[in-house]
Design an enzyme around this catalytic site. Structure first.
Site, short mmCIF file in Angstrom:
data_model
loop_
_atom_site.label_atom_id
_atom_site.label_comp_id
_atom_site.label_asym_id
_atom_site.label_seq_id
_atom_site.Cartn_x
_atom_site.Cartn_y
_atom_site.Cartn_z
N GLY A 101 -8.21 118.46 -120.15
CA GLY A 101 -7.63 117.48 -121.05
C GLY A 101 -8.63 116.44 -121.52
O GLY A 101 -8.27 115.52 -122.26
N GLN A 141 -18.16 118.11 -117.37
CA GLN A 141 -17.94 116.72 -117.75
C GLN A 141 -18.68 115.77 -116.82
O GLN A 141 -19.24 114.75 -117.26
CB GLN A 141 -16.44 116.43 -117.73
CG GLN A 141 -15.65 117.26 -118.73
CD GLN A 141 -14.16 117.28 -118.43
OE1 GLN A 141 -13.67 116.51 -117.60
NE2 GLN A 141 -13.43 118.16 -119.10
N HIS A 182 -13.88 128.49 -118.56
CA HIS A 182 -13.91 129.12 -117.25
C HIS A 182 -14.45 130.55 -117.36
O HIS A 182 -13.71 131.47 -117.72
CB HIS A 182 -12.50 129.18 -116.64
CG HIS A 182 -11.98 127.86 -116.18
ND1 HIS A 182 -11.83 127.54 -114.86
CD2 HIS A 182 -11.60 126.77 -116.88
CE1 HIS A 182 -11.35 126.31 -114.75
NE2 HIS A 182 -11.21 125.82 -115.97
N GLU A 215 -15.11 132.56 -115.04
CA GLU A 215 -14.49 133.42 -114.03
C GLU A 215 -13.07 133.82 -114.44
O GLU A 215 -12.45 134.66 -113.77
CB GLU A 215 -14.45 132.70 -112.68
CG GLU A 215 -13.36 131.68 -112.49
CD GLU A 215 -13.54 130.40 -113.29
OE1 GLU A 215 -12.59 129.61 -113.37
OE2 GLU A 215 -14.66 130.18 -113.83
N CYS A 269 -16.23 123.42 -116.33
CA CYS A 269 -15.06 122.61 -116.65
C CYS A 269 -15.26 121.14 -116.25
O CYS A 269 -16.08 120.46 -116.86
CB CYS A 269 -13.82 123.22 -116.02
SG CYS A 269 -12.27 122.57 -116.71
#
Length: 389
Positions: free
Chosen positions: A322, A282, A363, A365, A278
């Site tokens: 986002g 980035q 994700h 997990e 996540c």
């Protein structure tokens, strides 16, 4: 208690608080999950945001003390169409405990596992939010508002039981902090390094940008020694722990505002195997020279289709972000694009062609959501094993 929900463009809705009085501000985003509200509100990635659930009734199964993703509620506020009130079983629930969650118990003189039941107290969602000082409101047509945000984009918002004059509250919302350009991980990262799991296997260092307990648990289940480091740690300090691999975790906010953390990640790439999830994805993208951009309304929910580019398999994933990595700014001679979002074709995963490094935007997990991609933790450890030789 009467409340007012306001967006920065002037859209407003009168609603009711189910957590008492309060006033809060944040970017309003919608989550399409049908369940998992507890994991959502305790996910540090939601810091700075007010979360609205698209499901029509929320709260009916309560809050279980063993399902938080962190030590506190991180959402700035919580919006639902209808709050269910007290959970169906407001006292305790018994379940067979999996030996992966708790130490294995064996009968004396036998190798047979003993399955036992563990009573887990259940409280209400309202109590959980109230105990953390987070405002929750109901009576909002969440599906109408979701369509509105999809058309106009996520924006600053506010909820209040104190300021009910619309003109006054609109000015307050407009003057509230924007999520763009803010360093939010300093508000959710650990204060100091800590050992999550002793383990006897690979030594994994976790760079905590807002890590979920589920990620730590998946590494511990695989026998890893898991040590967590705050995002302010230096390259020297994290490498002194002699890690076999590094996980760059999920987290909140704008990755472009995290210059120091990007420099840290840049210094770790190529030294030890690195896996990013996540926000970690980035940050790795920026460390490799790419740029990030803000999505119109983000990806939040447990039903996002992602295609793995080599096999063309499609996985259903949990997402909460986002911002995204701009593929046009990646050096594709060095970076392989491994996963693509089938809703908007943004980048969902990448791998370095020479160095031990890969990352995903979703994700694996879950918590809540499907477990389609849990195997990525195994791929990470396989990469660690190959690097060790």
């Amino acid at each position: 208690m009467k409340a007012l929900l306001m967006l920065e463009d002037g859209w407003s809705c009168e609603c009711e608080s189910f957590t008492g009085e309060g006033e809060t501000f944040g970017e309003l985003v919608f989550n399409t999950g049908l369940t998992g509200y507890q994991e959502i509100i305790t996910d540090p990635s939601y810091k700075g945001q007010i979360v609205m659930m698209t499901a029509t009734m929320i709260g009916n199964y309560g809050i279980r003390s063993d399902e938080d993703e962190s030590l506190r509620v991180h959402t700035e506020g919580f919006v639902v169409k209808e709050y269910a009130g007290e959970p169906l079983d407001a006292s305790t629930v018994s379940r067979a405990v999996n030996e992966q969650d708790f130490p294995r118990y064996t009968q004396k003189g036998s190798n047979t596992d003993v399955r036992f039941f563990h009573s887990i107290p259940i409280s209400s969602l309202a109590h959980h939010l109230y105990s953390h000082g987070v405002l929750g409101v109901e009576g909002v047509d969440t599906r109408e508002l979701t369509k509105y945000i999809r058309e106009r984009g996520a924006m600053k918002s506010g909820i209040s039981t104190r300021t009910l004059d619309k003109d006054t509250f609109l000015e307050m919302v407009k003057g509230s902090p924007d999520i763009i350009g803010r360093d939010l991980i300093k508000e959710v990262t650990a204060d100091r390094p800590y050992l999550y799991s002793e383990g006897g296997g690979y030594r994994i260092a976790v760079l905590d940008c807002g890590v979920k307990i589920s990620s730590l648990r998946e590494l511990a289940r695989r026998g890893c020694r898991v040590e967590v480091f705050p995002s302010s740690i230096s390259k020297k300090e994290i490498l002194e722990s002699n890690p076999d691999g590094i996980l760059v975790s999920n987290g909140p906010g704008d990755p472009a505002a995290l210059t120091a953390v990007v420099e840290l990640v840049q210094g770790l790439i190529g030294v030890v195997p690195v896996f990013g999830i996540c926000l970690g994805h980035q940050l790795i993208g920026q460390a490799l020279g790419a740029k990030t951009f803000k999505l119109k309304f983000g990806h939040h929910g447990g039903n996002h289709p992602v295609r793995e580019e080599t096999s063309k398999k499609v996985y259903i994933t949990t997402q909460n972000h986002g911002f995204a990595v701009d593929t046009d700014t990646l050096d594709e001679s060095e970076i392989e694009l491994t996963h693509i979002n089938l809703n908007d074709y943004t980048l969902e995963g990448m791998r370095h062609t020479r160095l031990p490094l890969f990352s995903v935007q979703f994700h694996p997990e879950a918590g809540p959501g499907p477990h389609d991609t849990l195997f990525l933790f195994d791929e990470f450890l396989h990469m660690v094993e190959l690097h060790r030789g």
